[in-house]
Design an enzyme around this catalytic site. Structure first.
Site, PDB file in Angstrom:
ATOM      1  N   LYS A  24     -19.416  13.785  42.485  1.00 12.15           N
ATOM      2  CA  LYS A  24     -20.252  14.845  41.920  1.00 12.15           C
ATOM      3  C   LYS A  24     -21.732  14.463  41.958  1.00 12.15           C
ATOM      4  CE  LYS A  24     -18.033  16.837  38.639  1.00 12.15           C
ATOM      5  NZ  LYS A  24     -17.358  16.806  37.353  1.00 12.15           N
ATOM      6  N   ARG A  94     -20.874  15.218  32.338  1.00 12.91           N
ATOM      7  CA  ARG A  94     -19.621  15.388  33.095  1.00 12.91           C
ATOM      8  C   ARG A  94     -19.245  14.087  33.782  1.00 12.91           C
ATOM      9  NH1 ARG A  94     -20.696  20.460  36.826  1.00 12.91           N
ATOM     10  NH2 ARG A  94     -18.858  21.410  35.958  1.00 12.91           N
ATOM     11  N   GLY A 103      -7.402  14.659  34.577  1.00 10.00           N
ATOM     12  CA  GLY A 103      -6.869  13.710  33.601  1.00 10.00           C
ATOM     13  C   GLY A 103      -7.975  12.953  32.904  1.00 10.00           C
ATOM     14  N   MET A 105     -12.031  12.806  31.243  1.00 10.30           N
ATOM     15  CA  MET A 105     -12.892  13.724  30.522  1.00 10.30           C
ATOM     16  C   MET A 105     -13.631  14.583  31.532  1.00 10.30           C
ATOM     17  SD  MET A 105     -16.080  13.253  28.058  1.00 10.30           S
ATOM     18  CE  MET A 105     -17.267  14.073  29.086  1.00 10.30           C
ATOM     19  N   ARG A 338     -18.217  20.229  46.253  1.00 14.20           N
ATOM     20  CA  ARG A 338     -17.385  19.101  46.714  1.00 14.20           C
ATOM     21  C   ARG A 338     -16.392  19.621  47.732  1.00 14.20           C
ATOM     22  NH1 ARG A 338     -13.841  18.429  41.186  1.00 14.20           N
ATOM     23  NH2 ARG A 338     -13.100  20.549  41.141  1.00 14.20           N
ATOM     24  N   HIS A 456      19.319   2.513  45.012  1.00 14.49           N
ATOM     25  CA  HIS A 456      20.206   3.174  45.966  1.00 14.49           C
ATOM     26  C   HIS A 456      19.925   4.674  46.024  1.00 14.49           C
ATOM     27  CE1 HIS A 456      23.965   5.243  47.075  1.00 14.49           C
ATOM     28  NE2 HIS A 456      24.011   4.301  48.005  1.00 14.49           N
ATOM     29  N   SER A 765      11.924  -7.588  61.835  1.00 17.85           N
ATOM     30  CA  SER A 765      11.666  -6.332  61.134  1.00 17.85           C
ATOM     31  C   SER A 765      11.477  -6.704  59.663  1.00 17.85           C
ATOM     32  CB  SER A 765      12.844  -5.379  61.307  1.00 17.85           C
ATOM     33  OG  SER A 765      12.589  -4.219  60.553  1.00 17.85           O
ATOM     34  N   CYS A 832      10.820  -2.086  58.118  1.00 13.63           N
ATOM     35  CA  CYS A 832      11.796  -1.042  57.817  1.00 13.63           C
ATOM     36  C   CYS A 832      12.017  -0.888  56.324  1.00 13.63           C
ATOM     37  CB  CYS A 832      13.109  -1.298  58.537  1.00 13.63           C
ATOM     38  SG  CYS A 832      13.899  -2.825  58.030  1.00 13.63           S
ATOM     39  N   TYR A 852       5.563  -1.325  65.180  1.00  9.04           N
ATOM     40  CA  TYR A 852       6.025  -0.036  64.676  1.00  9.04           C
ATOM     41  C   TYR A 852       6.290  -0.105  63.177  1.00  9.04           C
ATOM     42  CZ  TYR A 852      10.814  -1.883  64.546  1.00  9.04           C
ATOM     43  OH  TYR A 852      11.926  -2.613  64.252  1.00  9.04           O
TER      44      TYR A 852
HETATM   45  C1  PEP Z   1      14.595  -4.120  52.923  1.00  6.60           C
HETATM   46  O1  PEP Z   1      15.043  -5.011  52.214  1.00  6.60           O
HETATM   47  O2  PEP Z   1      13.393  -3.832  52.971  1.00  6.60           O
HETATM   48  C2  PEP Z   1      15.511  -3.296  53.730  1.00  6.60           C
HETATM   49  C3  PEP Z   1      15.044  -2.396  54.578  1.00  6.60           C
HETATM   50  O3  PEP Z   1      16.820  -3.460  53.541  1.00  6.60           O
HETATM   51  P1  PEP Z   1      17.658  -2.851  52.329  1.00  6.60           P
HETATM   52  O4  PEP Z   1      16.775  -1.873  51.613  1.00  6.60           O
HETATM   53  O5  PEP Z   1      18.847  -2.213  52.933  1.00  6.60           O
HETATM   54  O6  PEP Z   1      17.980  -4.063  51.518  1.00  6.60           O
END
Ligand code: PEP
Ligand code: MG
Length: 882
Positions: A24, A94, A103, A105, A338, A456, A765, A832, A852
């Site tokens: 601002k 402000r 959230g 002031m 803005r 999970h 990975s 991953c 990746y």
């Molecule tokens: C991890 O541990 O980041 C993973 C991809 O394997 P999982 O979540 O199946 O333990």
């Protein structure tokens, strides 16, 4: 030593100084430089905020001195004086952080009024009613926002006075009514605070400034920061601006406007205003504002000037602007501009349109869309009109985005059964386990009492694109009675609830959901992103269905196929259990022989769905007890089914019990004990690849991933089994098939010895779910219970399971990547863990040179965009992917 500067007059700043002056403040300064009419004022910098916290939440003498001298400058330019009876200067105060933050002031108006200056204002404007109206508004706002006295108490007084006079609208109150209101407000202030309402304008100002700084750390702001990746250290600035009045009669007014429609992105000024009103009247919705087009009739000169400036501002900032303005007796002032907040649909349209209009480049367009917002675009949302009047009964973790509405069921079986009857169902569980998978597939939404963002329920729901609210600690489930209690009410099986997986909100009734329309702008922007990014984007997919979904979202391969999820299928769980309870290798092999064709069939389907794209399949990871029943009655049923005695099976189940299964007999430790398990899976992976290669001719190079490795020798042990089995199959089939064997880096020891590991692994990975769990030493399922205390105590600002902890876990990732490249320069690197779909973590993966990221299908577009944004911000040399 020269004093540090904490306070800047508007004419001392510009738009580039956002970090110091807040959004601002920087924009007010910029508008002033552009010659746009802006009321005079000054900004306390974000460094003043940091200093306030360093100084034990006090404004230092140095800062106060600078505030006073800026005030003196304003007095000089405006010719008005703070506290003067004849010509009082009044200001607004402000907050203004680097990015706008609900959230905190927001605004205090009319600061500087007291029992004397109110008379001065009355004389000066010749409008006593206006002066007392301003004063009563100020007392209410100051008391509520700065001192924390409930607003309702002031509203009650106002209603009392109106009722006593038989008046319906505030505008019908006379000046003597308003004087009475002021008197009552001040009495309330004394009652609540034990002292008089402050009469000294300077005291009012310092209190208000302090309140803004304080609000930076209020719980709502802390939550907002966590959800939006805003670090606490940024701090907020404070803007003090001389007041102009929109409530000085029929040639005055106030309004807000956007240069384009923030909901659709359409290029048309979109705004509202009120004649004879002050800012909060528009926002509070007490009176119905008029569309901005009506201003052309009411005040044509102001309208013309407004339209010209609005267009200029949009061209100057090269983005849709959200502006606030006030007209004081026919003179137009801009109070704020803005880059406007917008829906994801509008964000895409505006970004693409701005490129087509020649205002910005494709790279700039890519940076304009919030990657996190894309997720919500791909899922249904609640009808916002219905949501307005619906109470939130509780909140959990926003584990998987989208909106869901359905009837409550407490078991996977009943959820599935009612889904098959055509009902929309919500599965409510204390926590989910792999056994619940079919109920989860059937459900519109999933609600759990326990579990964090990588529990999970969260991981599986995200994978399926199903809405999930996890870890709602207030949820008390009585599974026997088939009820749960929440927000003081008991809900029964079959009752409707609604879940918002993007906010974690839970509603105790049905709310209509609507599908988003994904227009052509999405495809255009994504194509630009793909043309720019260096990081590849794969998906975590366990089934051909997930893989096909992910391809539609632009996935370039599978980065993680968790084979265990297939084992829970009704048809194969008996064979899985038979394998687990086997006492001899021979028995185990017999059971594995039953599983082999089923696994092969799974992989065939996945390869077919993925065609030439890479597929990474992980060997079995979870501890075996997860596949066995735990309750006596279930064990009894299973024993009967398997022709075993109850005692015998019960003993097996007990022998598999682990105190901390996440650190127990899982991952590569399973084939170390039972090599035949890895043999079966390798066989299935390779045979499936050969089959599809032969039939379809795809260039398949299976990537076989060994999980939970911590020591190179254990990797070598399992790898040898994999290689021996794979080569046997390949030789037998007489076909040329290349395959890779690599590992997950998810145990700190693997990261620390990554150079040794890379001698055996063709790829890494990063399993950052486990790596986070094991580096912090807290369980991914239980951390949700106590992490909130850490946020409250400001120990952690973010959930490390959602946003990669770059300083700790990230250091391990970076180090392991470097160590891996030392011994194997062409090692292929990916991630991953769930962080693979989190935009700020994707940026980190880009920076440390991974090839990746891999994430659940619905997060693929966000990851593609985040990867392109990372490249625009921080270009890196092309790393050739294999
Ligand atoms: C991890 O541990 O980041 C993973 C991809 O394997 P999982 O979540 O199946 O333990
Ligand atoms: Mg893991």
């Amino acid at each position: 030593m020269e004093n540090k500067k904490y306070v800047y007059l508007f004419n001392e700043g510009n738009a580039k100084m956002k970090n110091l002056l807040g959004g601002k403040g920087a924009n007010l300064a910029e508008m002033m430089n552009l010659g746009i009419p802006v009321p005079e004022g000054f900004t306390l910098s974000t460094e003043a905020c940091t200093k306030y916290y360093e100084d034990d939440k006090q404004l230092s003498e140095e800062v106060v001195g600078q505030i006073y001298s800026a005030l003196a400058s304003i007095e000089e330019t405006t010719g008005k004086k703070f506290g003067s009876v004849n010509n009082p200067l009044l200001v607004s105060v402000r907050s203004g952080a680097r990015v706008s933050m609900p959230g905190m002031m927001d605004t205090i108006l009319n600061l500087g009024l007291n029992d004397e200056t109110v008379e001065g204002l009355s004389g000066l404007t010749n409008n006593e009613r206006f002066a007392y109206d301003s004063y009563r508004r100020f007392i209410q706002m100051f008391s509520d926002v700065v001192m924390g006295i409930e607003k309702r108490k002031f509203e009650d007084i106002l209603d009392e006075v109106k009722d006593a006079k038989g008046i319906k609208f505030d505008t019908d109150l006379t000046s003597s009514d308003l004087k009475e209101v002021v008197k009552k407000y001040k009495a309330l202030y004394i009652k609540e605070m034990g002292k008089d309402f402050p009469q000294d304008p300077k005291e009012q100002l310092l209190e208000a400034v302090t309140a803004v700084f304080r609000s930076w750390d209020n719980p709502r702001a802390v939550v907002y920061r966590r959800l939006n990746d805003i670090p606490r250290e940024w701090g907020t600035a404070v803007n003090v601006q001389s007041m102009v009045f929109g409530n000085m009669g029929e040639t005055s007014g106030t309004g807000v406007a956007f240069t384009r429609n923030p909901a659709t992105g359409e290029k048309l000024i979109f705004g509202e205003y009120l004649i004879n009103a002050q800012g909060e009247d528009v926002v509070a919705g007490i009176r119905t504002p008029l569309p901005i087009s009506r201003l052309e009739e009411d005040l044509p000169e102001c309208y013309k000037q407004f339209m010209e400036i609005a267009e200029r501002l949009e061209k100057h900032y090269k983005d849709m602007q959200d502006m606030e303005f006030t007209i004081e007796q026919g003179k137009l002032y801009f109070l704020q501009t803005r880059n406007g907040k917008r829906t994801s649909q509008a964000a895409l349209k505006i970004a693409v349109d701005l490129v087509e209009e020649g205002l910005i480049t494709k790279e700039e367009a890519i940076l304009k869309v919030d990657a996190k917002q894309l997720d919500s675009l791909l899922h249904p949302n609640f009808d916002s009109k219905e949501l307005e009047n619906t109470e939130i009964i509780a909140k959990g973790l926003p584990a998987s985005p989208g909106a869901a509405c359905g009837k409550v069921y407490f078991t996977a079986e009943t959820a599935k059964e009612h889904h098959e009857k055509g009902e929309k169902v919500v599965l409510v569980r204390i926590e989910t386990s792999p056994e619940d998978i079919e109920g989860m597939v059937a459900a519109e939404g999933i609600l759990t009492a326990r579990g964090g963002m990588t529990s999970h329920a969260a991981v599986v729901a995200r994978g399926m694109g199903t809405c999930c609210v996890a870890g709602c600690g207030d949820l008390k489930i009585d599974e026997e009675a088939k009820t749960f209690e929440l927000g003081g009410k008991v809900y029964h099986e079959g009752d409707y609830i609604s879940l918002d997986g993007s906010t974690g909100n839970i509603y105790g009734q049905a709310i209509k959901t609507i599908e988003n329309e994904i227009g052509g702008h999405f495809g255009t922007l994504m194509a630009w992103a793909d043309g720019i990014r260096k990081l590849k984007v794969r998906t975590n997919a366990d089934t051909a269905r997930d893989a096909e979904q992910a391809i539609k979202f632009g996935a370039e391969g599978i980065g993680l196929c968790r084979t265990e999820h297939m084992f829970f299928d009704e048809e194969r769980i008996p064979a899985v259990r038979e394998m687990i309870v086997s006492k001899t290798e021979e028995q185990r092999r017999k059971a594995l022989d039953k599983l082999l064709p089923m696994q092969r069939e799974d992989f065939i389907k996945i390869y077919e769905a993925m065609e030439d794209r890479p597929v990474n399949i992980r060997l079995l990871d979870p501890p075996l007890h997860e596949f066995l029943p735990q309750l006596d009655e279930d064990i009894r049923d299973l024993a009967k089914e398997m022709g075993l005695s109850f005692e015998d099976l019960k003993q097996t189940v007990e022998s598999l019990h682990e105190f901390n299964p996440m650190m127990g007999h899982r991952g590569c430790r399973l084939p170390v004990s039972y090599p035949e398990m890895a043999e079966m899976q390798t066989r299935a992976i390779i045979e499936a690849a050969i089959d599809v290669k032969k039939r379809k001719g795809y260039k398949i190079v299976p990537e076989i991933m060994i999980p939970l490795v911590g020591e190179v020798k254990e990797l070598k042990y399992v790898k040898d089994i994999v290689v021996r089995t794979a080569n046997e199959v390949i030789t037998k089939e007489g076909i040329d098939l290349r395959y890779l064997v690599g590992t997950m880096i998810e145990i700190p020891r693997a990261a620390l010895t990554a150079d040794e590991i890379a001698e055996e692994a063709e790829f890494f990975s990063f399993g950052t779910n486990d790596l986070t769990q094991m580096t912090f030493g807290f369980s991914r399922d239980d951390a949700g219970k106590f992490l909130k205390d850490y946020y409250e105590k400001k120990i952690y600002e973010f959930d490390p399971f959602q946003k990669l902890d770059q300083r700790g876990v990230g250091k391990l990732v970076k180090m392991a990547a470097e160590l891996g490249k030392k011994t194997r320069p062409d090692i292929h690197l990916g991630i991953c863990g769930e962080h693979g779909g989190d935009p700020s973590s994707v940026e980190f993966c880009h920076a440390v040179g991974l090839n990746y990221v891999s994430c659940s299908p619905f997060r693929v577009p966000a990851a593609r965009l985040a990867a392109a944004q990372a490249e625009v911000k921080n270009p890196r040399p092309m790393v050739e992917a294999k």
